[in-house]
Structures are given as C-alpha cells and as structure tokens.
Enzyme design. Sequence first.
Site, mmCIF file in Angstrom:
data_model
loop_
_atom_site.group_PDB
_atom_site.id
_atom_site.type_symbol
_atom_site.label_atom_id
_atom_site.label_comp_id
_atom_site.label_asym_id
_atom_site.label_seq_id
_atom_site.Cartn_x
_atom_site.Cartn_y
_atom_site.Cartn_z
ATOM 1 N N ARG A 72 -1.305 0.413 -3.623
ATOM 2 C CA ARG A 72 -2.494 0.217 -4.449
ATOM 3 C C ARG A 72 -2.786 1.433 -5.317
ATOM 4 O O ARG A 72 -2.636 2.569 -4.866
ATOM 5 C CB ARG A 72 -3.700 -0.061 -3.532
ATOM 6 C CG ARG A 72 -4.341 -1.395 -3.833
ATOM 7 C CD ARG A 72 -5.302 -1.791 -2.781
ATOM 8 N NE ARG A 72 -6.521 -0.988 -2.787
ATOM 9 C CZ ARG A 72 -7.533 -1.211 -1.972
ATOM 10 N NH1 ARG A 72 -7.466 -2.196 -1.097
ATOM 11 N NH2 ARG A 72 -8.613 -0.455 -2.017
ATOM 12 N N ARG A 100 -13.560 7.829 -2.482
ATOM 13 C CA ARG A 100 -13.966 6.580 -1.830
ATOM 14 C C ARG A 100 -14.640 6.877 -0.493
ATOM 15 O O ARG A 100 -15.617 6.219 -0.124
ATOM 16 C CB ARG A 100 -12.750 5.667 -1.630
ATOM 17 C CG ARG A 100 -12.299 5.021 -2.947
ATOM 18 C CD ARG A 100 -10.864 4.537 -2.899
ATOM 19 N NE ARG A 100 -10.611 3.551 -1.874
ATOM 20 C CZ ARG A 100 -9.401 3.278 -1.373
ATOM 21 N NH1 ARG A 100 -8.338 3.941 -1.815
ATOM 22 N NH2 ARG A 100 -9.262 2.366 -0.444
HETATM 23 P P1 AP5 Z 1 -6.836 -2.362 5.487
HETATM 24 O O1 AP5 Z 1 -7.029 -3.527 6.419
HETATM 25 O O2 AP5 Z 1 -6.204 -2.630 4.184
HETATM 26 O O3 AP5 Z 1 -8.219 -1.559 5.318
HETATM 27 P P2 AP5 Z 1 -9.549 -1.910 4.530
HETATM 28 O O4 AP5 Z 1 -10.690 -1.595 5.432
HETATM 29 O O5 AP5 Z 1 -9.473 -3.282 3.962
HETATM 30 O O6 AP5 Z 1 -9.486 -0.777 3.431
HETATM 31 P P3 AP5 Z 1 -9.700 -0.849 1.858
HETATM 32 O O7 AP5 Z 1 -9.019 0.356 1.288
HETATM 33 O O8 AP5 Z 1 -9.284 -2.178 1.318
HETATM 34 O O9 AP5 Z 1 -11.201 -0.677 1.741
HETATM 35 P P4 AP5 Z 1 -11.970 -0.227 0.516
HETATM 36 O O10 AP5 Z 1 -13.317 -0.533 0.976
HETATM 37 O O11 AP5 Z 1 -11.725 1.154 0.069
HETATM 38 O O12 AP5 Z 1 -11.321 -1.092 -0.681
HETATM 39 P P5 AP5 Z 1 -11.821 -2.383 -1.466
HETATM 40 O O13 AP5 Z 1 -10.646 -3.145 -1.895
HETATM 41 O O14 AP5 Z 1 -12.886 -3.068 -0.722
HETATM 42 O O15 AP5 Z 1 -5.987 -1.270 6.302
HETATM 43 C C1 AP5 Z 1 -5.608 -0.047 5.688
HETATM 44 C C2 AP5 Z 1 -4.215 0.379 6.193
HETATM 45 O O16 AP5 Z 1 -4.288 0.682 7.603
HETATM 46 C C3 AP5 Z 1 -3.133 -0.716 6.069
HETATM 47 O O17 AP5 Z 1 -1.928 -0.130 5.696
HETATM 48 C C4 AP5 Z 1 -3.036 -1.333 7.473
HETATM 49 O O18 AP5 Z 1 -1.755 -1.839 7.759
HETATM 50 C C5 AP5 Z 1 -3.368 -0.129 8.351
HETATM 51 N N1 AP5 Z 1 -4.048 -0.504 9.600
HETATM 52 C C6 AP5 Z 1 -5.025 -1.441 9.778
HETATM 53 N N2 AP5 Z 1 -5.421 -1.489 11.072
HETATM 54 C C7 AP5 Z 1 -4.682 -0.542 11.715
HETATM 55 C C8 AP5 Z 1 -4.625 -0.108 13.071
HETATM 56 N N3 AP5 Z 1 -5.398 -0.628 14.031
HETATM 57 N N4 AP5 Z 1 -3.759 0.894 13.397
HETATM 58 C C9 AP5 Z 1 -2.962 1.445 12.443
HETATM 59 N N5 AP5 Z 1 -2.958 1.072 11.142
HETATM 60 C C10 AP5 Z 1 -3.808 0.075 10.789
HETATM 61 O O19 AP5 Z 1 -12.500 -1.705 -2.750
HETATM 62 C C11 AP5 Z 1 -11.748 -1.045 -3.736
HETATM 63 C C12 AP5 Z 1 -12.621 -0.605 -4.880
HETATM 64 O O20 AP5 Z 1 -13.223 -1.756 -5.501
HETATM 65 C C13 AP5 Z 1 -13.817 0.284 -4.504
HETATM 66 O O21 AP5 Z 1 -13.468 1.645 -4.463
HETATM 67 C C14 AP5 Z 1 -14.805 -0.028 -5.664
HETATM 68 O O22 AP5 Z 1 -14.448 0.668 -6.829
HETATM 69 C C15 AP5 Z 1 -14.571 -1.511 -5.903
HETATM 70 N N6 AP5 Z 1 -15.458 -2.368 -5.108
HETATM 71 C C16 AP5 Z 1 -15.090 -3.242 -4.119
HETATM 72 N N7 AP5 Z 1 -16.153 -3.872 -3.611
HETATM 73 C C17 AP5 Z 1 -17.236 -3.386 -4.276
HETATM 74 C C18 AP5 Z 1 -18.630 -3.640 -4.193
HETATM 75 N N8 AP5 Z 1 -19.145 -4.519 -3.304
HETATM 76 N N9 AP5 Z 1 -19.458 -2.964 -5.017
HETATM 77 C C19 AP5 Z 1 -18.971 -2.091 -5.929
HETATM 78 N N10 AP5 Z 1 -17.662 -1.792 -6.049
HETATM 79 C C20 AP5 Z 1 -16.797 -2.443 -5.236
HETATM 80 MG MG MG Z 2 -9.392 -4.089 1.978
#
Ligand code: AP5
Ligand code: MG
Length: 219
Positions: free
Chosen positions: A160, A171
């Site tokens: 990503r 973040r």
């Molecule tokens: P994963 O499951 O992908 O983690 P996640 O919690 O979904 O992390 P994100 O990075 O997607 O969260 P985020 O909140 O930063 O991003 P979002 O897309 O929402 O797991 C991560 C990794 O760990 C993977 O490789 C997985 O395999 C591994 N893993 C999982 N569990 C594990 C375990 N138990 N042990 C070991 N490894 C493990 O947001 C992105 C951007 O979009 C934001 O920065 C913002 O700019 C915008 N945005 C999104 N939503 C909003 C909103 N509501 N308001 C304003 N801006 C927003």
């Molecule tokens: Mg996510």
Amino acid sequence: MRIVLLGAPGSGKGTQSKLIMERYKIPQISTGDLLRAAVAAETPLGQQAKAAMDAGQLVPDDIVLGMIRERLAMPDTERGYILDGFPRNLNQARSLDDMLADLNQPLDVALLIDVDFEVLMQRLTGRLTCASCGAVFNKFTHPPRQENVCDLCGGELQHRADDNEETIGNRLKVYETQTQPLVEYYQDKGLLKSVKGEGEIEDIFNAVSRILQESGGEA
Ligand code: AP5
Ligand code: MG
C-alpha cells in the site's frame, strides 16, 4: 449485527473483518478501501482524498460521511455490517449516531483491537494486499506460499502507498490524537468491548467471535 471495529493502523481490523464477514455473512465497510478505490478510479472524490491519505492525515469528514451515507443505503446492509476504520473522530461518531437513529438501526458493539504500538510498524511495512480479492498477507508475520501471489485467488499482491515509515508515523499520531478518544466515547455508551490483537490470527478471531456472540451475533 452492526459492528464498529476500532483499532490503530495495523491492529488487524481488515484481517478480522474478512473472517467476521465469512462467519456472520455481513459486509465489511472499510472507508479506507472505499477511498483507495476512488483514488485508483481518479474520481473527483478520489482526487480530493489522495493528498490527505498520502500524508497519513484524515480525509475531510464531509467526504467520508457522504460515502458512508450512500453505502449504508445499499440493500446488503440489511442484516448488519462491520464498519472498519469508521468512525475515526468524535464528529464522525456523532454523525454516525444521528444517521443510525434516523434509520432506527442502533449499533450492537464497538470492538477495540488492542495492539502495542511497537508491533504496528513491522506489521504495516510488511503488509501485502491482494489486488483482486483484497486478502491480506504479511512479508514477516503471514507470508503467502508463493512470493507476491495470493494464496486464495492467485491475484497479484501489492504494497500500500501509505505503508512507508514516514506516513505510518503520521497515521499513528492521528490515531492517538483523533481516534483514541472514541474508546471512551463508546465506553460511556456501554458499547465498548476489547480484544488483545497480538498472537495467532485464528486465536484472536475466536476471542472476537465470543464477544460478538455475547453481543447478540448469530453466525
Ligand atoms: P490489517 O488487518 O491490514 O490492519 P488494519 O487494522 O486494517 O490496518 P490499516 O492500515 O488498514 O488501518 P488504517 O486505519 O491505517 O487504514 P485505512 O485503510 O482504514 O493488518 C496489518 C498487517 O498486519 C497485515 O499485513 C496483516 O497480515 C498483519 N496482521 C494482522 N493480524 C496479525 C496478527 N495477529 N499477527 C501478526 N500479523 C498480523 O485508512 C487509510 C487512510 O484512509 C487513512 O490514513 C485516512 O487518510 C483515510 N481514511 C480512512 N478512513 C477514514 C475516515 N473514516 N475518516 C477520514 N479518513 C479516513
Ligand atoms: Mg485496513
């Protein structure tokens, strides 16, 4: 069942959502995924969102709230949904409450996936996402059987754009200052449940399932 998934970037919201979706047959609604799709399609909304996402900042509330309002009006939300990455600040949480009050669809649970901050950087720099089916892997902790190929559908695995150290740092700061207050917000409403998000993905999912069962979820 209507679920809000709370947790820092990399805590496993996306990973657990996919498993919940399968077991409970409800859709995952990830504002991050919706925004990334808009950026990739170069829609006006995507163009507006891109700079904030690249910087690791939140996209303006009006954009995100408009997207959620549209998504919640779709028929597949009838049995419930998982909100992954939304709400992300107090204004979004209050707006969601208003929206759901109008629809007469109260939330069942706000589930926090709790992971120590030191673990998150490695998880995020190693993350690989399937471009076709969205399955999530990790170079370090959950590698695919074949390099850059999805175990589930054979699709191409991608890194990503916002998973670089500088953006991840931002973040995490944004999470601490803007999103973490939601833990108390949902606690005050009696909706907060918490699960430790470290260890095997399956074990965490078992703990998640127990909580959802207690909150009225039917698989
Ligand atoms: P994963 O499951 O992908 O983690 P996640 O919690 O979904 O992390 P994100 O990075 O997607 O969260 P985020 O909140 O930063 O991003 P979002 O897309 O929402 O797991 C991560 C990794 O760990 C993977 O490789 C997985 O395999 C591994 N893993 C999982 N569990 C594990 C375990 N138990 N042990 C070991 N490894 C493990 O947001 C992105 C951007 O979009 C934001 O920065 C913002 O700019 C915008 N945005 C999104 N939503 C909003 C909103 N509501 N308001 C304003 N801006 C927003
Ligand atoms: Mg996510």
